[in-house]
Design an enzyme around this catalytic site. Sequence first.
Site, mmCIF file in Angstrom:
data_model
loop_
_atom_site.group_PDB
_atom_site.id
_atom_site.type_symbol
_atom_site.label_atom_id
_atom_site.label_comp_id
_atom_site.label_asym_id
_atom_site.label_seq_id
_atom_site.Cartn_x
_atom_site.Cartn_y
_atom_site.Cartn_z
ATOM 1 N NE ARG A 173 45.734 -34.141 -23.940
ATOM 2 C CZ ARG A 173 46.147 -34.712 -25.064
ATOM 3 N NH1 ARG A 173 46.820 -35.859 -24.634
ATOM 4 N NH2 ARG A 173 46.581 -34.116 -26.323
ATOM 5 C CD GLU A 296 45.698 -27.815 -29.376
ATOM 6 O OE1 GLU A 296 44.726 -28.172 -28.552
ATOM 7 O OE2 GLU A 296 46.970 -27.987 -29.333
ATOM 8 N NE ARG A 329 42.218 -22.471 -22.456
ATOM 9 C CZ ARG A 329 42.819 -23.596 -23.118
ATOM 10 N NH1 ARG A 329 42.288 -23.869 -24.366
ATOM 11 N NH2 ARG A 329 43.919 -24.225 -22.659
ATOM 12 C CE LYS A 365 47.057 -24.466 -22.890
ATOM 13 N NZ LYS A 365 47.238 -25.629 -23.668
ATOM 14 C CG ASP A 370 49.988 -27.724 -24.529
ATOM 15 O OD1 ASP A 370 49.497 -27.283 -23.614
ATOM 16 O OD2 ASP A 370 49.808 -28.609 -25.300
ATOM 17 C CD GLU A 398 48.175 -32.241 -22.735
ATOM 18 O OE1 GLU A 398 47.657 -31.248 -22.242
ATOM 19 O OE2 GLU A 398 48.317 -32.709 -23.836
HETATM 20 C C1 GCV Z 1 41.758 -29.130 -24.505
HETATM 21 C C2 GCV Z 1 46.999 -29.123 -25.407
HETATM 22 C C3 GCV Z 1 46.288 -30.454 -25.043
HETATM 23 C C4 GCV Z 1 44.837 -30.354 -25.628
HETATM 24 C C5 GCV Z 1 44.212 -29.386 -24.763
HETATM 25 C C6 GCV Z 1 44.914 -28.061 -25.347
HETATM 26 C C7 GCV Z 1 44.348 -26.757 -25.035
HETATM 27 O O1 GCV Z 1 47.287 -29.002 -26.807
HETATM 28 O O2 GCV Z 1 47.012 -31.553 -25.657
HETATM 29 O O3 GCV Z 1 44.372 -31.756 -25.180
HETATM 30 O O4 GCV Z 1 42.980 -29.131 -25.371
HETATM 31 O O5 GCV Z 1 46.385 -28.045 -24.926
HETATM 32 O O6 GCV Z 1 44.812 -26.270 -23.940
HETATM 33 O O7 GCV Z 1 43.406 -26.404 -25.227
#
Ligand code: GCV
Length: 705
Positions: A173, A296, A329, A365, A370, A398
Site C-alpha cells: 500500500r 488475512e 493489532r 484501526k 478498513d 490505500e
Molecule cells: C498490511 C488491508 C490492506 C492490507 C493490509 C491490511 C492490514 O486489508 O488491504 O494490505 O495488510 O489491511 O491492515 O493488515
Amino acid sequence: MKNLTSLIVAFLLFPLMLTANDGYKLWLQYYPIESAQNWQKNVLSKVNIYGEGETIKIIKNELELASSGFFNTSPRYTDLSSSLIIGLKNEIPSNLATRVADGLGEEGYHIFSSEGQIIVSANSSKGLLYGTFRLLQQVQMQEAIDEEGIVEIPQVKHRILNHWDNLNRTVERGYSGFSIWNWHRLPRHIDQQYIDYARANASIGINGTSITNVNANALVLTPYYLEKAAALADAFRPYGIKVYLTARFSSPMEIGGLETADPVNPEVQQWWKEKAEEIYEYIPDFGGFVVKADSEGQPGPHNYGRTQAEGANMLADALQPFGGIVMWRAFVYSEHTPDDRHKQAFNEFVPLDGTFRDNVIVQVKNGAIDFQPREPFHPLFGAMPKTPLMMEFQITQEYLGHDTHLAFLAPMYEEVLKEDTFVNGKGSEVAKVIDGSLHDYPITGMAGVANIGTDRNWTGHHFHQANWYAFGKLAWNPWEKSEKIADDWIKLTYSTDPDFVAPIKKMMLQSHEMVVNYMTPLGIHHIMARSHHYGPGPWVTGGGRADWTSTYYHNASEQGMGFDRTANGSNALEQYAQELQENWGNLETVPEKFLLWFHHLPWDYKMKSGNILWDEIAFHYQKGVEEARENINTWNNLSAYVDRYRYEHVLSFLKIQAEEAEWWRDAVLLYFGQFSNLPLPEGVEPPKHDLEYYMNIDHKFVPGI
Ligand code: GCV
C-alpha cells in the site's frame, strides 16, 4: 571547450536551479524571511546552549540550518548576553529555571521570553530538541513568543509510524516509490535519508518507527537483519526515535526450528524469551513488537485454539524484562465466519478485556472495516475500559486515490477522535480513550501507516507531506485542530502570505470531503477495484471471500442499496453505546454521512434536502468532480507564490485527480443506475462511456501490492 560548454549550460540553467524545489525538505524549508521583525532577527544571533551530547549537536546543527536559511547568517555561541538560551531545567540559571513550567515530563518543553531573551527548557535533551524545532517553526511562521510562552507536553506516549515495508523494498500500500530502507546496504551504509527521516519525525514529535510490514517476514528477527535494524536504531536514537519490529507469530517454526508456535508451549515461550534477549543485545532500547495475527492469512494463536490475549501475553512476557511493549493489532477477522466483518474484532476482543499483560496495547484501526474514505469510529473504542487501546490511522491512501489524489487527512482523523463513544456517559470522546484520560490507561499510543517512499519528495503528492505532518501533530495532541495544522503546515512549507495561505487552507480542508463525494458518499463503502483498490469497482463480486467484494457492502438491487446494520440486519449497531444505537439506528437522526453504512434504503427514499436518494447520490458525485476541477483553478491562480517544480508537480496531480473523479462518478453512477432505473438528475453530467468500458479497465502493475 568541454569546460566552456558546461559553463554555458550551467549559466542557462541557473535561473531554473534557483527556483527548483523538489520538496525534499518537507516542512523544514527554512526559507528566507523577508521583512523580519527584530525578535526574529535577534533570536538566533547569540545563542547559549547548556549541555552536550549527540542530541545537543543536532540542536546546534538545526539552529545553523535555520539561521542560514532565514537570514543567511550563522548563530554565535556565547554565554554573554545571549538572545537565546537552550538548556535543561536543572542546568540553566536558577532565576530562569524557576519560571520553567512543572510537569514537563520526559518529552515536554517550555519556551518563553524574559527581558529580551528567549528560553527553551525541558527535562531532557529530547525535550530540548522538540522545543528547538517548535521555536524555529515560530520564527518561520512569524509568531512571537510572549512571557508566558508555549508549554507543550505530549498527550500520547507512543507516537509511531508503521511502515508496511517488505525486506525486498516493495511497500504494501505504498505509492511513493520503494522502501527507504536499503537493507542490502545496511548496516555499513547509513544513508543521509535515514537521518533526514529521523529529523523530520522529531520535528513533529514522532518517537517511534516500526520499520517492517505487519504482513511480516520472520527473517527480520534473524541476526543478519537484526544487525541492520540496529544500525537504523543507532541513527535514529539521537532524534529520540525508537525502533520496533513486526513479529511473525510462526517465527519459532520458520527460523527457530520448532514444530509449533503454540503460545502455551514452554519451548515456544522460551524461544521468544531468548529472541527478545538477543534483540536487546543488538538494540538496547528496542521498542517492541507490532503484531498482525489471525488476519488475512497471517498465523496466530487461533492456529492452536488460543486467544488473542494468550498470543499477545506470551510476547509481552518475553519483552517485559527489557521494557518493551507489544502492539497487538485488533484487525482480526476470519475468512470462515459468515458474520458482518464489522462485528468480528469486537466479538473477539471485548470478552478479553482486562486479560492482557501491562505491556500490551491493542492497536485498533479507526474504523471497523478498513480505512475507508469515511468510517464511523471502531466500536472497540467504546468497549475496552480495562485494556489500553491505541489508534491506528492510515496515512498512505490505500482507499483514497493513492498518491495522486489530494486528500488532507487531518479532518478525517479529527472527526474520529472527536466522536463520543458514551462509554462513561456523554463526553467520552475517542480522543480521551487514546490519550488514556478516560480509563486511566498506563500506556497510550497512536500509529500511522506511513506514506513515505523513495520519491524525492517522500510522499508522491507534495500535499501528502501534510498528512505525515498532521499525523505527528495529532499523535502529540489528539485535540489539535485540523485548521491549525493546515495553517502551520502551509506557512512552514510554502509561504506565510495570507493571500496564499487562505485559499490553500480552504482547498486542503475541503479535500477529504471532496474525495468522499466522488468515491463513497452517504456511507457507501468498499466499492474500490479489487485487490489494488485503485479506481472504482462497485461491480466487484465473487472470488474467494464475500467480504473482499463490493457487492457484499453495497447490496444494490432494484429495491435500493446500503448495508443494514440495524437489528433488522447484521445488528453491528448493537456494539455501540445505547445513545449511538438510537441516534444512528433512527432514520430521522442518523447523520446522512453514515446513512448507507447502517441502512438499506429504497432509491426513492426522501433525503433531508428533499431529493430522493438516487438523485442525492448523483449530486454528491457531481459535486466531488466540480470541487476537483475547482482546485485546479485555485492552484493556477496561485502560481506566483510557488516555485516552478512544486507548482508543476502539484498541477499535474490535480489534473489527474479531476479526471479520475470523473472516472469514479461515471462508473459508479452507471453501475448503480442499472438498479435504480432512474435517469441522472439535471445538473449531473452524462457519462463519457458506457458501463462496459469502465468495467473493462484493467490497470496492470498498480503499485502497493
Ligand atoms: C498490511 C488491508 C490492506 C492490507 C493490509 C491490511 C492490514 O486489508 O488491504 O494490505 O495488510 O489491511 O491492515 O493488515
